[in-house]
Write a protein that holds these residues in place. Structure first.
Motif, PDB file in Angstrom:
ATOM      1  N   GLN A   1       0.873  -1.174   0.000  1.00 27.61           N
ATOM      2  CA  GLN A   1       0.000   0.000   0.000  1.00 27.61           C
ATOM      3  C   GLN A   1       0.905   1.217   0.000  1.00 27.61           C
ATOM      4  OE1 GLN A   1      -2.908   0.333   3.163  1.00 27.61           O
ATOM      5  NE2 GLN A   1      -3.798   2.200   2.292  1.00 27.61           N
ATOM      6  N   THR A   2       0.925   1.935  -1.106  1.00 29.72           N
ATOM      7  CA  THR A   2       1.849   3.059  -1.278  1.00 29.72           C
ATOM      8  C   THR A   2       1.207   4.414  -0.998  1.00 29.72           C
ATOM      9  OG1 THR A   2       1.323   3.078  -3.634  1.00 29.72           O
ATOM     10  CG2 THR A   2       3.267   1.831  -2.947  1.00 29.72           C
TER      11      THR A   2
ATOM     12  N   ASN B   1      -5.061   5.339  -1.154  1.00 26.74           N
ATOM     13  CA  ASN B   1      -5.930   4.500  -1.976  1.00 26.74           C
ATOM     14  C   ASN B   1      -5.185   3.938  -3.187  1.00 26.74           C
ATOM     15  OD1 ASN B   1      -8.518   3.346  -2.159  1.00 26.74           O
ATOM     16  ND2 ASN B   1      -9.141   4.797  -3.747  1.00 26.74           N
ATOM     17  N   THR B   2      -3.887   3.654  -3.008  1.00 26.08           N
ATOM     18  CA  THR B   2      -3.085   3.075  -4.093  1.00 26.08           C
ATOM     19  C   THR B   2      -2.321   1.852  -3.580  1.00 26.08           C
ATOM     20  OG1 THR B   2      -1.262   4.598  -3.601  1.00 26.08           O
ATOM     21  CG2 THR B   2      -2.786   5.243  -5.348  1.00 26.08           C
TER      22      THR B   2
ATOM     23  N   ARG C   1       0.522  -1.196  -4.938  1.00 24.80           N
ATOM     24  CA  ARG C   1       1.416  -1.689  -5.983  1.00 24.80           C
ATOM     25  C   ARG C   1       1.541  -3.204  -5.840  1.00 24.80           C
ATOM     26  NH1 ARG C   1       5.724   1.120  -5.059  1.00 24.80           N
ATOM     27  NH2 ARG C   1       7.159  -0.429  -4.180  1.00 24.80           N
TER      28      ARG C   1
ATOM     29  N   PRO D   1      -9.210   0.502  -4.358  1.00 24.18           N
ATOM     30  CA  PRO D   1      -7.942   1.205  -4.561  1.00 24.18           C
ATOM     31  C   PRO D   1      -7.434   1.054  -5.992  1.00 24.18           C
ATOM     32  CG  PRO D   1      -7.560  -0.883  -3.480  1.00 24.18           C
ATOM     33  CD  PRO D   1      -9.056  -0.709  -3.563  1.00 24.18           C
ATOM     34  N   GLU D   2      -6.609   2.004  -6.413  1.00 27.70           N
ATOM     35  CA  GLU D   2      -5.928   1.877  -7.698  1.00 27.70           C
ATOM     36  C   GLU D   2      -4.800   0.857  -7.543  1.00 27.70           C
ATOM     37  OE1 GLU D   2      -3.215   4.532 -10.818  1.00 27.70           O
ATOM     38  OE2 GLU D   2      -3.979   5.430  -8.959  1.00 27.70           O
TER      39      GLU D   2
ATOM     40  N   LYS E   1      -1.520  -0.939  -9.155  1.00 26.68           N
ATOM     41  CA  LYS E   1      -0.488  -0.733 -10.169  1.00 26.68           C
ATOM     42  C   LYS E   1       0.362  -2.000 -10.297  1.00 26.68           C
ATOM     43  CE  LYS E   1      -0.248   4.218  -9.133  1.00 26.68           C
ATOM     44  NZ  LYS E   1       0.608   5.356  -8.704  1.00 26.68           N
TER      45      LYS E   1
END
Length: 421
Positions: A360-361, A364-365, A367, A396-397, A399
């Motif tokens: 969790q970077t 709400n993102t 990786r 969350p987005e 990636k």
């Protein structure tokens, strides 16, 4: 061999074996635990300044402490009155007060912790481990390889006992750098973190250990499978932290809490029906007193009794740390997603996935990293994570990234982690 070291190790081993054989049912174990616990609370616990006014109270009436409280006033929690600054100075200089050992955590959470133990406590620790892990140590001269990023005087007690040949292998020098020295040493027992055990299993190192113990990191099921397949052995865990020794796996591979020397209370983890975080009260230690200390670990109870018959509570798995629980925005309150379900979502996406990182970077993102050679699994794994998060009420987005994913040699491997303030 130091005569005193051999004597204290043998005495600690025999006492630990006696307790293990004495407690044949859970009711008897808990009665004995209660007697020792309340004797400790009445007498020895109040000998440090932090607890001198609480002597004799029932356990539930003592305050809950944590690492922040301990490190803010370290001198109040140990009988030497040693301050944290003095402890760090000793550690830096490689010294310690006469008759004591000082150590520290690796600091993977960004907040290192100190510990201080007496010589007697060192041997008691060793006797407990030997009684569970190497009960044949009196009749077999084991060669034990300890593979960790940092050595500790706790391990010196083993060599001083005269019954074990123990060698430390420094992971700080690199994982692959240990393979050749291990071949030369030919250990009968290996103790190391899962990342090292797996790398060893995937190498062509020619060794044939009789027992393998995992510690210092979360043992994921994929790592367990790889190591057990290579060496045809059950990997047994040792649950140990800066705060103490808490559980050792039996020959069946089940972690059993050391309830004959530590009292455990369990706080339910928000948002989970079967995960808890423990409070520990170690009534075997008196130099640094730990009462109702809140651990940062996430535990899952075993759903059925272990066939070994030990009455000590069985733990299905240590899932990681509370710090690594994802907290994600939702339509209502933020949702919390634990590392175990995140790991499962990735691994079940495709059987070819052998390693990963989910980080969790941001608020709400997230990786997702897979090994470069498994890059074609990225979209399937990302879809599996989206399904999980959607079911939890979050979006969350994600990636997806392909990367080399070498295991770190200087810190703990955390495949699921939070990396933002």
């Amino acid at each position: 061999m130091k005569p005193a070291a051999a004597f204290f190790t043998l005495a600690a081993f025999l006492e630990a074996r006696r307790r293990q054989m004495l407690y044949q049912d859970r009711e008897g174990l808990l009665r004995a635990q209660e007697r020792r616990l309340y004797s400790f609370l009445r007498r020895k616990a109040g000998r440090v300044p932090a607890f001198e006014d609480l002597r004799g109270r029932f356990l539930q009436d003592w305050p809950i402490m944590d690492k922040a409280a301990l490190m803010a006033d370290f001198a109040s929690y140990n009988r030497l009155g040693l301050t944290a600054a003095e402890g760090w100075a000793h550690l830096e200089a490689g010294t310690s007060p006469e008759g004591y050992a000082i150590g520290a955590s690796t600091g993977t959470s960004g907040n290192r912790g100190l510990y201080i133990v007496s010589e007697r406590e060192r041997y008691r620790w060793l006797g407990t481990i030997l009684s569970r892990a190497l009960p044949d140590f009196l009749s077999c001269r084991h060669r034990v390889a300890i593979v960790l990023p940092a050595n500790s005087r706790l391990y010196d007690a083993a060599n001083e006992s005269g019954r074990l040949q123990l060698r430390f292998f420094d992971l700080g020098l690199g994982i692959e750098a240990q393979f050749s020295p291990l071949t030369e040493f030919q250990p009968t027992v290996i103790v190391g973190p899962p990342k090292f055990l797996r790398a060893l299993a995937e190498s062509d190192t020619q060794i044939a250990p009789q027992r393998i113990f995992s510690g210092a990191e979360v043992l994921d099921e994929e790592d367990r499978r790889v190591v057990e397949t290579r060496f045809d052995l059950i990997v047994r865990e040792i649950y140990m932290a800066t705060e103490g020794l808490f559980a050792i796996a039996c020959p069946h591979g089940t972690l059993h809490l050391l309830e004959d020397q530590v009292a455990f209370e369990f706080l339910p983890l928000e948002g989970s029906a079967n995960l808890v975080t423990p409070l520990i009260t170690d009534f075997s230690r008196e130099t640094q007193v730990m009462i109702r200390y809140r651990m940062n670990d996430v535990l899952e109870f075993a759903p059925i009794p272990c066939p070994c018959g030990l009455p000590h509570r069985a733990i299905q798995q240590v899932h990681g740390r509370c710090d690594d629980i994802f907290t994600l925005p939702s339509f209502g309150s933020p949702v919390r997603v634990t590392p175990d379900v995140i790991r499962n979502a990735v691994l079940k996406a495709d059987k070819r996935i052998s390693d990963f990182r989910v980080i969790q970077t941001g608020q709400n993102t997230v990786r997702l990293e897979l090994k470069t050679e498994e890059a074609d699994c990225l979209q399937t794994a990302a879809a599996s994570l989206r399904t999980l998060f959607t079911a939890c009420g979050a979006a969350p987005e994600i990636k997806p990234v392909a990367a080399a994913l070498p295991p770190p040699s200087d810190r703990k491997l955390r495949r699921v982690r939070v990396e933002f303030a």
